[in-house]
Write an enzyme that holds these catalytic residues in place. Structure first.
Site, PDB file in Angstrom:
ATOM      1  N   LYS B 100       0.855  -1.187   0.000  1.00  0.00           N
ATOM      2  CA  LYS B 100       0.000   0.000   0.000  1.00  0.00           C
ATOM      3  C   LYS B 100       0.891   1.237   0.000  1.00  0.00           C
ATOM      4  O   LYS B 100       1.613   1.494   0.971  1.00  0.00           O
ATOM      5  CB  LYS B 100      -0.914   0.020   1.234  1.00  0.00           C
ATOM      6  CG  LYS B 100      -1.624   1.363   1.407  1.00  0.00           C
ATOM      7  CD  LYS B 100      -2.575   1.413   2.591  1.00  0.00           C
ATOM      8  CE  LYS B 100      -2.882   2.862   2.936  1.00  0.00           C
ATOM      9  NZ  LYS B 100      -3.854   3.015   4.013  1.00  0.00           N
ATOM     10  N   THR B 210      -9.242   3.047  11.920  1.00  0.00           N
ATOM     11  CA  THR B 210      -9.711   3.739  13.124  1.00  0.00           C
ATOM     12  C   THR B 210     -11.175   3.427  13.457  1.00  0.00           C
ATOM     13  O   THR B 210     -11.521   3.326  14.636  1.00  0.00           O
ATOM     14  CB  THR B 210      -9.531   5.262  12.946  1.00  0.00           C
ATOM     15  OG1 THR B 210      -8.225   5.491  12.414  1.00  0.00           O
ATOM     16  CG2 THR B 210      -9.654   5.984  14.271  1.00  0.00           C
TER      17      THR B 210
END
Lengths: 67, 262
Positions: B100, B210
């Site tokens: 990524k 998150t």
């Protein structure tokens, strides 16, 4: 005396050492890590034959939590 | 099977999760198992020197044997640092090439620097990496990243860690319509409905950290996200009804009402 930077911190070795010795001395031998010396990646298979020179900048990284 | 195809690999889960911001590795593992994600992101950082050899390590809990580990370049602000980080990650993960890429432009908003991202993506693709790339929701940049040879485009839904949800569905729809590679919403998902919306728009997957890690109960939220991604995908595949603006249409018969006219 061989003076190097490991992860930005100064370390001094009294005698000539190889990378494998350095990894062992930091108790990292069983860890999943990757190592760069002077921005060149050193493959695990070359730790033994890689001699540490004064002034080397060594980076040792591992995987940590991230998104 | 409705699998997610990224590069040469296929995955049955369309939820990709991060490993940051959890209380401890036990909580990380519990939440990730509840999410049933197969691809799990990690960051690459300097090891603590002088650490206790028996101190646990993330990859002891999230094993590369069980999960596809997706190393990221979080915290990198230029192409050079990002490329260097991912080369280290490849060495660390025994030659693993799926990565990524994210190159940030501003520490306050964590907004991506797309020009540095393009430089880094070009270099990484040339070096044999399979690059999943975090970017803004700009359709032109997304297409450029696809043309470079990235394997997935990962536009933000809103700022990293903000939990603000899908702020510009229109741009995401344009990116999805123009893309021949997977489009994965990365960043901004706050709760399950955000993940549903992303999938209903036609995203191929959703990446989040998150929203799960900072939920009051991460394990429960991980499970909610798993269901949300499944639900949104099913709705997308089913094809929603047409919206009839200002024109209602009763679901029950209009004939045969007890006080009805004959």
């Amino acid at each position: 005396m061989i003076s190097v930077q490991i992860n930005g911190k100064e370390k001094v070795f009294a005698t000539e050492v190889n990378l494998e010795w350095v990894i062992d001395s930091l108790s990292l031998q069983n860890r999943k890590i990757a190592v760069e010396i002077n921005e060149q990646i050193i493959p695990r298979s070359e730790y033994t034959k890689t001699l540490i020179k004064s002034g080397d900048s060594i980076e040792i990284v591992a995987a940590v939590g991230g998104g | 099977m409705d699998n997610l195809k990224i590069g040469n690999s296929e995955y049955s889960s369309r939820l990709i999760v991060g490993t940051g911001k959890y209380k401890n590795f036990e909580q990380t593992k519990t939440a990730i198992l509840a999410s049933q994600a197969e691809i799990v992101t990690v960051a690459i950082r300097r090891t603590n020197l002088g650490q206790n050899p028996s101190e646990p390590n993330l990859l002891d809990f999230i094993s590369p044997k069980e999960f596809t580990i997706l190393p990221n370049t979080a915290g990198c602000y230029n192409a050079e640092d990002a490329v260097r980080t991912l080369r280290l990650a490849r060495e660390l993960l025994d030659g693993h090439t799926l990565v990524k890429l994210e190159v940030l432009g501003d520490p306050k908003t964590l907004f991506p620097d797309v020009s540095e991202t393009i430089l880094a993506a070009t270099e990484l693709v040339k070096d044999g990496f399979e690059v999943m790339v975090y970017t803004s929701d700009d359709p032109i940049i997304a297409k450029k990243l696809e043309d470079i040879g990235c394997v997935a485009i990962m536009p933000l839904a809103s700022l990293i860690g903000s939990g603000m949800g899908i702020l510009n569905p229109w741009n995401l729809e344009i990116i999805i319509a123009n893309s021949d590679i997977p489009v994965i919403v990365d960043a901004g998902v706050g709760t399950a409905s955000d993940a549903v919306i992303a999938m209903e728009l036609g995203c191929d997957a959703v990446l989040m950290n998150t929203a799960i890690a900072h939920a009051q109960n991460p394990e429960k939220m991980a499970s909610a996200m798993r269901l949300a991604v499944l639900s949104g995908r099913q709705a997308f595949l089913a094809g929603r009804m047409k919206k009839n603006i200002y024109s209602a249409s009763p679901s029950s018969p209009e004939d045969g009402l007890i006080a009805g006219k004959t």
